[in-house]
Write a protein that holds these residues in place. Sequence first.
Motif, PDB file in Angstrom:
ATOM      1  N   ILE A  26      -2.462   4.358 -14.098  1.00  0.00           N
ATOM      2  CA  ILE A  26      -3.715   3.992 -13.441  1.00  0.00           C
ATOM      3  C   ILE A  26      -3.603   3.974 -11.922  1.00  0.00           C
ATOM      4  CG2 ILE A  26      -4.642   2.717 -15.403  1.00  0.00           C
ATOM      5  CD1 ILE A  26      -3.661   0.137 -13.970  1.00  0.00           C
ATOM      6  N   GLY A  27      -2.413   4.172 -11.403  1.00  0.00           N
ATOM      7  CA  GLY A  27      -2.241   4.156  -9.952  1.00  0.00           C
ATOM      8  C   GLY A  27      -0.772   4.167  -9.586  1.00  0.00           C
ATOM      9  N   ARG A  28      -0.527   4.002  -8.281  1.00  0.00           N
ATOM     10  CA  ARG A  28       0.847   3.957  -7.792  1.00  0.00           C
ATOM     11  C   ARG A  28       0.866   3.241  -6.446  1.00  0.00           C
ATOM     12  NH1 ARG A  28       1.910   7.619  -3.740  1.00  0.00           N
ATOM     13  NH2 ARG A  28       0.244   9.096  -3.359  1.00  0.00           N
ATOM     14  N   VAL A  29       2.027   2.801  -6.048  1.00  0.00           N
ATOM     15  CA  VAL A  29       2.181   2.159  -4.747  1.00  0.00           C
ATOM     16  C   VAL A  29       1.990   3.223  -3.666  1.00  0.00           C
ATOM     17  CG1 VAL A  29       3.774   0.951  -3.189  1.00  0.00           C
ATOM     18  CG2 VAL A  29       3.795   0.426  -5.642  1.00  0.00           C
ATOM     19  N   THR A  30       1.080   2.965  -2.726  1.00  0.00           N
ATOM     20  CA  THR A  30       0.857   3.891  -1.624  1.00  0.00           C
ATOM     21  C   THR A  30       1.341   3.319  -0.294  1.00  0.00           C
ATOM     22  OG1 THR A  30      -1.391   3.059  -1.265  1.00  0.00           O
ATOM     23  CG2 THR A  30      -1.133   4.973  -2.721  1.00  0.00           C
ATOM     24  N   ARG A  31       1.641   2.020  -0.280  1.00  0.00           N
ATOM     25  CA  ARG A  31       2.134   1.388   0.941  1.00  0.00           C
ATOM     26  C   ARG A  31       3.036   0.223   0.567  1.00  0.00           C
ATOM     27  NH1 ARG A  31      -1.414   0.949   6.109  1.00  0.00           N
ATOM     28  NH2 ARG A  31      -1.510   3.062   5.381  1.00  0.00           N
ATOM     29  N   TYR A  32       4.197   0.129   1.232  1.00  0.00           N
ATOM     30  CA  TYR A  32       5.156  -0.952   0.996  1.00  0.00           C
ATOM     31  C   TYR A  32       5.441  -1.670   2.308  1.00  0.00           C
ATOM     32  CZ  TYR A  32       9.549  -3.393   0.715  1.00  0.00           C
ATOM     33  OH  TYR A  32      10.506  -4.356   0.809  1.00  0.00           O
ATOM     34  N   SER A  33       5.554  -2.986   2.225  1.00  0.00           N
ATOM     35  CA  SER A  33       6.026  -3.766   3.367  1.00  0.00           C
ATOM     36  C   SER A  33       6.485  -5.123   2.871  1.00  0.00           C
ATOM     37  CB  SER A  33       4.931  -3.959   4.413  1.00  0.00           C
ATOM     38  OG  SER A  33       5.444  -4.753   5.476  1.00  0.00           O
ATOM     39  N   ASP A  34       7.584  -5.597   3.427  1.00  0.00           N
ATOM     40  CA  ASP A  34       8.031  -6.951   3.113  1.00  0.00           C
ATOM     41  C   ASP A  34       7.655  -7.916   4.236  1.00  0.00           C
ATOM     42  OD1 ASP A  34       9.804  -6.124   5.031  1.00  0.00           O
ATOM     43  OD2 ASP A  34      11.602  -6.527   3.863  1.00  0.00           O
ATOM     44  N   GLN A  35       6.853  -7.431   5.186  1.00  0.00           N
ATOM     45  CA  GLN A  35       6.333  -8.266   6.266  1.00  0.00           C
ATOM     46  C   GLN A  35       5.009  -8.881   5.838  1.00  0.00           C
ATOM     47  OE1 GLN A  35       8.196  -8.629   9.189  1.00  0.00           O
ATOM     48  NE2 GLN A  35       9.654  -7.441   7.988  1.00  0.00           N
ATOM     49  N   ASN A  42      -2.931   0.860  -2.305  1.00  0.00           N
ATOM     50  CA  ASN A  42      -2.245   0.212  -3.417  1.00  0.00           C
ATOM     51  C   ASN A  42      -0.896  -0.254  -2.892  1.00  0.00           C
ATOM     52  OD1 ASN A  42      -4.389   0.708  -5.044  1.00  0.00           O
ATOM     53  ND2 ASN A  42      -3.487   2.441  -6.086  1.00  0.00           N
ATOM     54  N   PHE A  43      -0.857  -1.485  -2.508  1.00  0.00           N
ATOM     55  CA  PHE A  43       0.218  -2.071  -1.719  1.00  0.00           C
ATOM     56  C   PHE A  43       1.185  -2.872  -2.589  1.00  0.00           C
ATOM     57  CE2 PHE A  43       1.519  -5.992   0.475  1.00  0.00           C
ATOM     58  CZ  PHE A  43       2.324  -5.452   1.445  1.00  0.00           C
ATOM     59  N   SER A  44       2.451  -2.920  -2.168  1.00  0.00           N
ATOM     60  CA  SER A  44       3.434  -3.777  -2.817  1.00  0.00           C
ATOM     61  C   SER A  44       4.387  -4.361  -1.791  1.00  0.00           C
ATOM     62  CB  SER A  44       4.253  -2.996  -3.854  1.00  0.00           C
ATOM     63  OG  SER A  44       5.221  -3.850  -4.450  1.00  0.00           O
ATOM     64  N   ASN A  45       4.816  -5.583  -2.049  1.00  0.00           N
ATOM     65  CA  ASN A  45       5.855  -6.191  -1.225  1.00  0.00           C
ATOM     66  C   ASN A  45       7.187  -6.223  -1.974  1.00  0.00           C
ATOM     67  OD1 ASN A  45       5.407  -8.232  -3.070  1.00  0.00           O
ATOM     68  ND2 ASN A  45       5.139  -9.844  -1.550  1.00  0.00           N
ATOM     69  N   ARG A  46       7.249  -5.498  -3.089  1.00  0.00           N
ATOM     70  CA  ARG A  46       8.494  -5.416  -3.855  1.00  0.00           C
ATOM     71  C   ARG A  46       8.916  -3.985  -4.184  1.00  0.00           C
ATOM     72  NH1 ARG A  46      10.097  -8.546  -9.432  1.00  0.00           N
ATOM     73  NH2 ARG A  46      12.101  -7.538  -9.700  1.00  0.00           N
ATOM     74  N   TYR A  47       7.959  -3.164  -4.599  1.00  0.00           N
ATOM     75  CA  TYR A  47       8.278  -1.818  -5.079  1.00  0.00           C
ATOM     76  C   TYR A  47       8.014  -0.758  -4.016  1.00  0.00           C
ATOM     77  CZ  TYR A  47       8.546  -4.059  -9.605  1.00  0.00           C
ATOM     78  OH  TYR A  47       8.898  -4.881 -10.641  1.00  0.00           O
ATOM     79  N   PRO A  48       8.818   0.308  -4.005  1.00  0.00           N
ATOM     80  CA  PRO A  48       8.648   1.371  -3.001  1.00  0.00           C
ATOM     81  C   PRO A  48       7.434   2.259  -3.289  1.00  0.00           C
ATOM     82  CG  PRO A  48      10.406   1.959  -4.524  1.00  0.00           C
ATOM     83  CD  PRO A  48       9.982   0.554  -4.877  1.00  0.00           C
ATOM     84  N   VAL A  49       7.027   3.008  -2.279  1.00  0.00           N
ATOM     85  CA  VAL A  49       5.934   3.967  -2.421  1.00  0.00           C
ATOM     86  C   VAL A  49       6.246   4.912  -3.575  1.00  0.00           C
ATOM     87  CG1 VAL A  49       4.767   5.902  -1.280  1.00  0.00           C
ATOM     88  CG2 VAL A  49       5.278   3.820   0.017  1.00  0.00           C
ATOM     89  N   GLY A  50       5.256   5.173  -4.394  1.00  0.00           N
ATOM     90  CA  GLY A  50       5.410   6.067  -5.539  1.00  0.00           C
ATOM     91  C   GLY A  50       5.588   5.356  -6.865  1.00  0.00           C
ATOM     92  N   THR A  51       5.921   4.066  -6.851  1.00  0.00           N
ATOM     93  CA  THR A  51       6.096   3.303  -8.087  1.00  0.00           C
ATOM     94  C   THR A  51       4.779   3.299  -8.858  1.00  0.00           C
ATOM     95  OG1 THR A  51       7.762   1.875  -7.077  1.00  0.00           O
ATOM     96  CG2 THR A  51       6.675   1.036  -9.051  1.00  0.00           C
ATOM     97  N   GLY A  52       4.836   3.609 -10.161  1.00  0.00           N
ATOM     98  CA  GLY A  52       3.624   3.748 -10.969  1.00  0.00           C
ATOM     99  C   GLY A  52       3.097   2.460 -11.552  1.00  0.00           C
ATOM    100  N   TYR A  53       1.764   2.403 -11.668  1.00  0.00           N
ATOM    101  CA  TYR A  53       1.053   1.319 -12.344  1.00  0.00           C
ATOM    102  C   TYR A  53       0.480   1.899 -13.638  1.00  0.00           C
ATOM    103  CZ  TYR A  53       0.665  -0.648  -7.561  1.00  0.00           C
ATOM    104  OH  TYR A  53       0.888  -1.114  -6.292  1.00  0.00           O
ATOM    105  N   TYR A  54       0.569   1.131 -14.723  1.00  0.00           N
ATOM    106  CA  TYR A  54       0.121   1.614 -16.028  1.00  0.00           C
ATOM    107  C   TYR A  54      -0.725   0.556 -16.733  1.00  0.00           C
ATOM    108  CZ  TYR A  54       3.635   5.180 -15.300  1.00  0.00           C
ATOM    109  OH  TYR A  54       4.361   6.216 -14.771  1.00  0.00           O
ATOM    110  N   GLU A  55      -1.619   1.044 -17.584  1.00  0.00           N
ATOM    111  CA  GLU A  55      -2.369   0.108 -18.408  1.00  0.00           C
ATOM    112  C   GLU A  55      -1.462  -0.358 -19.551  1.00  0.00           C
ATOM    113  OE1 GLU A  55      -5.817   1.864 -20.215  1.00  0.00           O
ATOM    114  OE2 GLU A  55      -4.679   3.497 -21.082  1.00  0.00           O
TER     115      GLU A  55
END
Length: 116
Positions: A26-35, A42-55
Amino acid sequence: MFVVNDGKIYVISEEHLDPKEIGSKIGRVTRYSDQEGTYSGNFSNRYPVGTGYYEIIGVEINKAIAIKDDKGLYIKATYGGEYAGNRYSWIDILPYVCAALLVFIGGYLMKKKINW
């Protein structure tokens, strides 16, 4: 730790899911930052860009989703509300603004040349 998908924040749990429970991507991480801060996409503070999201089969997306980590394991993330960050930032729309500006300037210059 969290991920954002389509403007919704999901809190990452320690619960692993069986691959048989996983549905469509259903998506993927498009931006990462631990700041600390708010970001677009589709942002994450844990997973790198490209990590997939699934239903998760049988679970509504507004309740929980699965995250596929770098080891190929599926981790459950539960819905935590709307994300405070914007879905789009200026950097996302900048190419469109520049293109429109170039068309406008080009049209203006063509009109000036014709009127000479």
